[in-house]
Scaffold this active site. Structure first.
Site, PDB file in Angstrom:
ATOM      1  N   HIS A   1       0.857  -1.179   0.000  1.00 25.04           N
ATOM      2  CA  HIS A   1       0.000   0.000   0.000  1.00 25.04           C
ATOM      3  C   HIS A   1       0.893   1.228   0.000  1.00 25.04           C
ATOM      4  O   HIS A   1       1.851   1.269   0.757  1.00 25.04           O
ATOM      5  CB  HIS A   1      -0.896   0.016   1.246  1.00 25.04           C
ATOM      6  N   PRO A   2       0.625   2.172  -0.828  1.00 23.15           N
ATOM      7  CA  PRO A   2      -0.485   2.374  -1.743  1.00 23.15           C
ATOM      8  C   PRO A   2      -0.134   2.066  -3.196  1.00 23.15           C
ATOM      9  O   PRO A   2      -0.476   2.825  -4.094  1.00 23.15           O
ATOM     10  CB  PRO A   2      -0.803   3.846  -1.567  1.00 23.15           C
TER      11      PRO A   2
END
Length: 155
Positions: A141-142
């Site tokens: 993430h991200p």
């Protein structure tokens, strides 16, 4: 006698010809250990804007062939990176066999599509299930790969 590239198949893809060169080279150097190259799973990509990458069956092909399948579509905007890109048109579409839970096809239109499809191609070649890909792998993430994760989880 050995041949490769456009003389051996209809795909006309450089990455397939490169793989064929490796097989032919090996077979010339090791005639007692001949290898073959499967063309069952051949990905392709168009480096346009947006990029387009695909491997395996399309939904239309699955329907026409009577192949039982489930479909998942996730927009890039549903992942943090896609949202940050303000991308409103890109998506990942996956087809899977509902019984074996293996991928039948993967289709991506958007930034980095040719890169995003690679782990899906690998899963198809190795027979990994969508559940293994969705639950046994961590997605950063991200990173944009989260949209692939979301499409897998939806299957």
């Amino acid at each position: 006698m050995w041949s490769l590239g456009d003389a051996t198949n209809h795909f006309q893809l450089k990455h397939l010809a490169n793989a064929e060169v490796r097989v032919v080279r090996h077979n010339i150097l090791h005639p007692d250990d001949v290898r073959t190259l499967s063309r069952a799973i051949v990905p392709h990509a168009v480096f346009a804007d947006p990029q387009i990458a695909a491997v395996g069956l399309t939904e239309q092909q699955a329907r026409e062939r009577g192949v039982d399948h489930v479909v998942s579509v996730r927009n890039y905007s549903e992942a943090a990176y896609g949202w940050a890109l303000e991308d409103t048109t890109s998506f990942v579409k996956l087809l899977a066999d509902p019984h074996t839970r293996t991928l039948l096809g993967a289709h991506i239109i958007g930034p980095q599509a040719a890169t995003l499809i690679q782990p899906l191609l690998q899963a198809m070649a190795l027979g990994q299930t969508v559940d293994q890909l969705a639950h046994d792998v961590l997605y950063i993430h991200p990173a944009l790969t989260e949209v692939v994760e979301q499409a897998l989880l939806a299957l």
